[in-house]
Design a protein around this motif. Structure first.
Motif, PDB file in Angstrom:
ATOM      1  N   SER A  15       0.821  -1.207   0.000  1.00  0.00           N
ATOM      2  CA  SER A  15       0.000   0.000   0.000  1.00  0.00           C
ATOM      3  C   SER A  15       0.857   1.261   0.000  1.00  0.00           C
ATOM      4  O   SER A  15       0.373   2.335  -0.371  1.00  0.00           O
ATOM      5  N   VAL A  16       2.109   1.143   0.410  1.00  0.00           N
ATOM      6  CA  VAL A  16       3.047   2.268   0.354  1.00  0.00           C
ATOM      7  C   VAL A  16       3.588   2.401  -1.059  1.00  0.00           C
ATOM      8  O   VAL A  16       3.517   3.463  -1.682  1.00  0.00           O
ATOM      9  N   ILE A  17       4.167   1.317  -1.561  1.00  0.00           N
ATOM     10  CA  ILE A  17       4.569   1.241  -2.971  1.00  0.00           C
ATOM     11  C   ILE A  17       4.634  -0.220  -3.361  1.00  0.00           C
ATOM     12  O   ILE A  17       5.075  -1.075  -2.595  1.00  0.00           O
ATOM     13  N   ASP A  18       4.188  -0.509  -4.560  1.00  0.00           N
ATOM     14  CA  ASP A  18       4.146  -1.871  -5.062  1.00  0.00           C
ATOM     15  C   ASP A  18       5.348  -2.076  -5.976  1.00  0.00           C
ATOM     16  O   ASP A  18       5.394  -1.551  -7.096  1.00  0.00           O
ATOM     17  N   VAL A  19       6.315  -2.849  -5.508  1.00  0.00           N
ATOM     18  CA  VAL A  19       7.543  -3.057  -6.282  1.00  0.00           C
ATOM     19  C   VAL A  19       7.335  -4.011  -7.449  1.00  0.00           C
ATOM     20  O   VAL A  19       8.276  -4.269  -8.211  1.00  0.00           O
ATOM     21  N   ASN A  20       6.105  -4.502  -7.634  1.00  0.00           N
ATOM     22  CA  ASN A  20       5.792  -5.367  -8.776  1.00  0.00           C
ATOM     23  C   ASN A  20       4.907  -4.656  -9.792  1.00  0.00           C
ATOM     24  O   ASN A  20       4.176  -5.297 -10.547  1.00  0.00           O
ATOM     25  N   ARG A  21       4.969  -3.329  -9.807  1.00  0.00           N
ATOM     26  CA  ARG A  21       4.250  -2.539 -10.797  1.00  0.00           C
ATOM     27  C   ARG A  21       5.246  -1.762 -11.655  1.00  0.00           C
ATOM     28  O   ARG A  21       6.369  -1.489 -11.236  1.00  0.00           O
ATOM     29  N   ASP A  22       4.813  -1.418 -12.853  1.00  0.00           N
ATOM     30  CA  ASP A  22       5.655  -0.604 -13.731  1.00  0.00           C
ATOM     31  C   ASP A  22       5.951   0.723 -13.044  1.00  0.00           C
ATOM     32  O   ASP A  22       5.023   1.405 -12.578  1.00  0.00           O
ATOM     33  N   PRO A  23       7.219   1.127 -12.944  1.00  0.00           N
ATOM     34  CA  PRO A  23       7.539   2.380 -12.237  1.00  0.00           C
ATOM     35  C   PRO A  23       6.979   3.618 -12.904  1.00  0.00           C
ATOM     36  O   PRO A  23       6.861   4.667 -12.276  1.00  0.00           O
ATOM     37  N   GLY A  24       6.609   3.506 -14.167  1.00  0.00           N
ATOM     38  CA  GLY A  24       5.992   4.628 -14.855  1.00  0.00           C
ATOM     39  C   GLY A  24       4.494   4.698 -14.664  1.00  0.00           C
ATOM     40  O   GLY A  24       3.843   5.623 -15.168  1.00  0.00           O
ATOM     41  N   GLY A  25       3.933   3.734 -13.927  1.00  0.00           N
ATOM     42  CA  GLY A  25       2.502   3.733 -13.667  1.00  0.00           C
ATOM     43  C   GLY A  25       1.661   3.112 -14.758  1.00  0.00           C
ATOM     44  O   GLY A  25       0.425   3.152 -14.696  1.00  0.00           O
ATOM     45  N   VAL A  26       2.289   2.498 -15.768  1.00  0.00           N
ATOM     46  CA  VAL A  26       1.549   1.870 -16.866  1.00  0.00           C
ATOM     47  C   VAL A  26       0.864   0.602 -16.356  1.00  0.00           C
ATOM     48  O   VAL A  26       1.477  -0.209 -15.661  1.00  0.00           O
ATOM     49  N   SER A  27      -0.407   0.419 -16.700  1.00  0.00           N
ATOM     50  CA  SER A  27      -1.145  -0.751 -16.256  1.00  0.00           C
ATOM     51  C   SER A  27      -0.592  -2.016 -16.902  1.00  0.00           C
ATOM     52  O   SER A  27      -0.305  -2.051 -18.104  1.00  0.00           O
ATOM     53  N   LEU A  28      -0.445  -3.074 -16.110  1.00  0.00           N
ATOM     54  CA  LEU A  28       0.000  -4.357 -16.628  1.00  0.00           C
ATOM     55  C   LEU A  28      -1.158  -5.147 -17.235  1.00  0.00           C
ATOM     56  O   LEU A  28      -0.930  -6.105 -17.980  1.00  0.00           O
ATOM     57  N   TYR A  29      -2.369  -4.763 -16.889  1.00  0.00           N
ATOM     58  CA  TYR A  29      -3.559  -5.443 -17.407  1.00  0.00           C
ATOM     59  C   TYR A  29      -4.543  -4.383 -17.920  1.00  0.00           C
ATOM     60  O   TYR A  29      -5.547  -4.089 -17.270  1.00  0.00           O
ATOM     61  N   PRO A  30      -4.263  -3.790 -19.079  1.00  0.00           N
ATOM     62  CA  PRO A  30      -5.122  -2.722 -19.600  1.00  0.00           C
ATOM     63  C   PRO A  30      -6.579  -3.163 -19.710  1.00  0.00           C
ATOM     64  O   PRO A  30      -6.879  -4.270 -20.159  1.00  0.00           O
ATOM     65  N   GLY A  31      -7.460  -2.293 -19.260  1.00  0.00           N
ATOM     66  CA  GLY A  31      -8.889  -2.569 -19.327  1.00  0.00           C
ATOM     67  C   GLY A  31      -9.429  -3.406 -18.192  1.00  0.00           C
ATOM     68  O   GLY A  31     -10.640  -3.625 -18.112  1.00  0.00           O
ATOM     69  N   MET A  32      -8.538  -3.871 -17.289  1.00  0.00           N
ATOM     70  CA  MET A  32      -8.966  -4.695 -16.158  1.00  0.00           C
ATOM     71  C   MET A  32      -8.692  -3.951 -14.865  1.00  0.00           C
ATOM     72  O   MET A  32      -7.761  -3.139 -14.773  1.00  0.00           O
ATOM     73  N   ALA A  33      -9.498  -4.214 -13.859  1.00  0.00           N
ATOM     74  CA  ALA A  33      -9.278  -3.590 -12.557  1.00  0.00           C
ATOM     75  C   ALA A  33      -7.997  -4.133 -11.941  1.00  0.00           C
ATOM     76  O   ALA A  33      -7.722  -5.332 -11.980  1.00  0.00           O
ATOM     77  N   THR A  34      -7.207  -3.261 -11.390  1.00  0.00           N
ATOM     78  CA  THR A  34      -5.984  -3.640 -10.707  1.00  0.00           C
ATOM     79  C   THR A  34      -5.623  -2.526  -9.739  1.00  0.00           C
ATOM     80  O   THR A  34      -6.334  -1.526  -9.634  1.00  0.00           O
ATOM     81  N   THR A  35      -4.538  -2.701  -9.003  1.00  0.00           N
ATOM     82  CA  THR A  35      -4.059  -1.638  -8.123  1.00  0.00           C
ATOM     83  C   THR A  35      -2.762  -1.091  -8.684  1.00  0.00           C
ATOM     84  O   THR A  35      -2.033  -1.790  -9.400  1.00  0.00           O
ATOM     85  N   GLY A  36      -2.460   0.172  -8.355  1.00  0.00           N
ATOM     86  CA  GLY A  36      -1.371   0.869  -8.995  1.00  0.00           C
ATOM     87  C   GLY A  36      -0.056   0.827  -8.251  1.00  0.00           C
ATOM     88  O   GLY A  36       0.126   0.097  -7.277  1.00  0.00           O
ATOM     89  N   LEU A  37       0.861   1.639  -8.732  1.00  0.00           N
ATOM     90  CA  LEU A  37       2.212   1.714  -8.170  1.00  0.00           C
ATOM     91  C   LEU A  37       2.180   2.135  -6.706  1.00  0.00           C
ATOM     92  O   LEU A  37       2.800   1.501  -5.848  1.00  0.00           O
TER      93      LEU A  37
END
Length: 274
Positions: free
Chosen positions: A71-93
């Motif tokens: 919840s502080v920062i997700d080290v498994n997300r793109d550092p640029g904030g790009v969604s890994l699953y476009p069009g699907m609900a997910t949580t961000g960086l």
């Protein structure tokens, strides 16, 4: 902003690296009052994975994990904030909502761009520096290395996926991040275990799997997303502070640990040339 103690690195010399990016529950003191509740900021952690995988310490495996909450920062997300699953609900960086879509922060309290940059530098960058260094060190020893990215999640989260998630969800970015031979043997061992399983389904691998997986370059990255019911009891219905997380019980988790040992055996010894 960060304390180096948040990062655990246990070097090993086998070809396997175990990454545990989401088991942390620490909330920096300066942020605590900005969250709706500490429990909510911790609830989506990959609960008890260090305990579930503690046998890895006896296998000469490199282990890398962070104590900081996703919840502080997700080290498994793109550092640029790009969604890994476009069009699907997910949580961000730096998530502002939990898995169920509830706000994590009090109104006006989410991080701005400058604070996100601080969290990237303080927490994200050290985690990925550790991964890069481990991969480089082990590639100097082995022709192939395996990066095993370990995760877990509640079995039913309607906002993120339909129905009940299979227990074992193997992801290799649709085959791009690891050899077909490795994925095939991992899937076969999941199938033989009796646990339900799927490959490259809802969870195909996050930023870590996609960014570091390079089979042609000798780096095979696999994500295993476990439905929590595979190793702990899950409450019926909505989670609350009173019912989640449930306790870790070694006897309850034993069948899953047996499977994980089988998967690690494949990662350590299976021919990765095809």
């Amino acid at each position: 902003m960060s304390d180096p103690a948040f990062l655990t690195i246990r070097p090993g010399n086998s070809r396997l690296i175990l990454s545990i990016p989401h088991a942390g529950i620490e909330i920096p003191a300066a942020l605590a009052d900005r969250y709706v509740s500490r429990w909510q900021a911790q609830a989506d952690a990959d609960w008890w994975l260090p305990q579930l995988y503690d046998f890895a310490e006896d296998l000469d495996i490199t282990i890398i994990r962070t104590a900081i909450s996703r919840s502080v920062i997700d080290v498994n997300r793109d550092p640029g904030g790009v969604s890994l699953y476009p069009g699907m609900a997910t949580t961000g960086l730096c998530p502002t909502e939990d898995f169920d879509g509830r706000p994590l922060y009090h109104p006006g309290a989410p991080p701005d761009d400058d604070e996100i940059a601080e969290r990237l530098a303080g927490y994200f960058a050290p985690y990925h520096a550790a991964l890069r260094q481990a991969i480089a060190r082990l590639r100097a020893i082995h022709d192939n290395v395996v990066l095993f990215d370990a995760h877990s999640i509640r079995s039913v989260i309607p906002r993120l996926f339909e129905g009940v998630l299979p227990v074992c969800n193997l992801g290799t970015n649709d085959g791009a991040s690891a050899s077909r031979a490795l994925l095939a043997v991992l899937a076969a061992r999941c199938g033989a275990s009796g646990f339900s399983h799927i490959t490259n389904g809802r969870f195909k691998g996050g930023y870590i799997t996609r960014h570091y997986g390079d089979p042609a370059g000798g780096v095979h990255a696999v994500q295993l997303e476990l439905a929590c019911r595979g190793y702990i009891d899950e409450p019926d219905g909505a989670i609350t502070q009173d019912n989640w997380p449930t306790a870790y019980d070694a006897a309850r988790a034993a069948p899953m640990r047996a499977l994980l040992r089988e998967l690690f055996d494949a990662c350590l010894h299976h021919d990765l040339s095809s």
